[in-house]
Design an enzyme around this catalytic site. Sequence first.
Site, PDB file in Angstrom:
ATOM      1  N   HIS A   1     -14.305-117.106  29.506  1.00 37.00           N
ATOM      2  CA  HIS A   1     -15.738-117.719  29.581  1.00 37.00           C
ATOM      3  C   HIS A   1     -16.732-117.225  30.338  1.00 37.00           C
ATOM      4  O   HIS A   1     -17.696-116.430  29.920  1.00 37.00           O
ATOM      5  CB  HIS A   1     -15.385-119.202  29.837  1.00 37.00           C
ATOM      6  CG  HIS A   1     -16.674-120.335  29.356  1.00 37.00           C
ATOM      7  ND1 HIS A   1     -17.875-120.029  28.894  1.00 37.00           N
ATOM      8  CD2 HIS A   1     -16.793-121.651  29.866  1.00 37.00           C
ATOM      9  CE1 HIS A   1     -18.865-121.078  28.727  1.00 37.00           C
ATOM     10  NE2 HIS A   1     -17.927-121.817  29.177  1.00 37.00           N
TER      11      HIS A   1
ATOM     12  N   HIS B   1     -20.021-110.781  19.923  1.00 34.54           N
ATOM     13  CA  HIS B   1     -19.899-112.073  20.424  1.00 34.54           C
ATOM     14  C   HIS B   1     -19.279-113.087  19.221  1.00 34.54           C
ATOM     15  O   HIS B   1     -19.358-112.966  18.155  1.00 34.54           O
ATOM     16  CB  HIS B   1     -21.420-112.639  20.670  1.00 34.54           C
ATOM     17  CG  HIS B   1     -21.737-114.009  21.409  1.00 34.54           C
ATOM     18  ND1 HIS B   1     -21.175-115.244  20.896  1.00 34.54           N
ATOM     19  CD2 HIS B   1     -21.781-113.888  22.781  1.00 34.54           C
ATOM     20  CE1 HIS B   1     -21.452-115.993  22.006  1.00 34.54           C
ATOM     21  NE2 HIS B   1     -21.703-115.377  23.143  1.00 34.54           N
TER      22      HIS B   1
ATOM     23  N   ASP C   1     -23.858-110.565  28.388  1.00 35.82           N
ATOM     24  CA  ASP C   1     -23.026-110.304  29.501  1.00 35.82           C
ATOM     25  C   ASP C   1     -23.179-108.903  29.750  1.00 35.82           C
ATOM     26  O   ASP C   1     -22.833-108.403  31.044  1.00 35.82           O
ATOM     27  CB  ASP C   1     -21.678-110.716  29.041  1.00 35.82           C
ATOM     28  CG  ASP C   1     -21.480-112.188  28.697  1.00 35.82           C
ATOM     29  OD1 ASP C   1     -22.008-112.874  29.789  1.00 35.82           O
ATOM     30  OD2 ASP C   1     -20.890-112.364  27.738  1.00 35.82           O
TER      31      ASP C   1
END
Length: 435
Positions: A271, A312, A369
Site C-alpha cells: 500500500h 497501477h 509512486d
Amino acid sequence: MTNDKNQKTFTLKNDETGQEFTLPVLEGTCGPPVIDIRKLYAETGHFTFDPSFTATGSCKSRLTFIDGEKGILMHRGYTIEELAEKSSFLEVAYLLLNGDLPTKPEFDKFQTNITYHTMVHEQINYFFRGFRRDAHPMAVMCGVVGGLSAFYHDSLDIWDPEQREISAHRLIAKIPTLAAMTYKYTMGQPFMYPRNDLSFSENFLYMCFGMPPEPFKLNPILADAMDKILILHADHEQNASTSTVRLAGSSQANPFACVASGIASLWGPSHGGANQAVLEMLDQIGHKDNIPEYLEKAKDKDDPFRLMGFGHRVYKNFDPRAGVLKKACHDVLEDLGIDDPRLELAMELERIALEDPYFVDRKLFPNVDFYSGIILKAMGFPTSMFTVLFAVARTVGWVSQWKEMIEEPALRIGRPRQLYTGPDQRPYVPIDKRK
C-alpha cells in the site's frame, strides 16, 4: 440475468428447480451501477464471495471518483490535475471536508484553525523517549497518533458536530508536526516547533529540516512540490487504509484511534511503501547500462523481477497524478542540481520504458509512486520516511471519509461474512484417548 431501467433479476437454481429473486440497482453520479445485495441473504440464504472486496461497493460516498479505464481522479467533481495546478493542499482539505471549495473568508478561517492547532501537547514529547532511535518511523507514528485521544478527550464525542470538526482540524494540523518530530527523533536532532507565519507545506519542511542554530532557508520550488505531493495523495477512494479507517469508525471508535488504524494499514509494503520499493528497485538495477537487461527481466513472466512504479491496480490507462508530479520532479531536480546516480538512473529508466512498445502497449506508464519517491529522495528524506509522508497527506482523506460515514443516518458497524472451509462439527475426544 436480465435488466431494465430500475432493476436486475437473476435466477438461483437449486435441486433442478429455479427460484427467481429481484434485486434493485443503484446508480451513482458517475461510474458503473451497483446491485444492491443487502437483502440477498434474507431472501435467498446466500452470501456473496468477493475476496479482497474488489467487486464490492462498501459505502456511498460523495468525496472521490476514480475511473481507472480513462485515467480520471476527481475530488468533489474537480479533476486532480486542476486542483494540483490551481489550489493549495489546505484548499483541497477544505473541499474534501466540506464539499465545496472555500470562499476567501472561509479559507482564511480554516487556515487559521489549522495553523493554531499545529502545536502538540508538551507531554507528547516524552512519548518519543520510549522508542528506540532506530525504530521504524511508522511504528512510532502508530503509537503517538493512537495516543492523541489521551490528550484531546475534550473532542471525542463523535455525535457532536462541533467536536467532530475540532477533532478533524486537530488531526490534519498535528499529524505533520508528529511526522516531523518522528523524523527528528530518528536523526537525533532537536524537535522544531511549528511556525504560524509559514504555509502548511513550508511549515512541514521547516519542522523536518530546520535547525535551531541558523535560519531556515525556504525553497519555494520544494515547498510547491511538497504541496503537490500532499494534494495528489490526499484521498483515493476506498483503498485499504481508508477502508480500515471506515471499518474502525463504524464501531464508533474515536477519530484518533481510527486514523491510527489507517496508519497501520498504510504501513504495508503493498500500500504505502510503493515509492520506497521504486528506489530499492533502482538500487537493484544499479547503473544506466543495466536498464535494457532489467527491462527484459521485467518482460519475462518467469523472472521474479518487477518494474516498480509502473502501472497501477486501479488505473488501466495512466495515473492522472503522475503527469502532475513528473513536471514537479524535473523542476526539483533542476533547481537542486542533484548529482545522484540513482536519480539519473530513474530518469533514464523513465525515458527508455516510455519508448518501449512492450510497456506502451500494456499501458505500463510511470505512476505517482515512481516520481514521488524520486522527489522525496532529492529533498533529503530517507526512504523510511516515505510512508510517513503519505500518511500526512492521506490524513485529510481519512478524516473526511470518517466524518462522512459518521454523518450517514444508516451508520452500522461493519461486519463482513466469510466462506467457511474448516471441518464440520465433530465429537470431542478426551486428551488421553486421542491418537
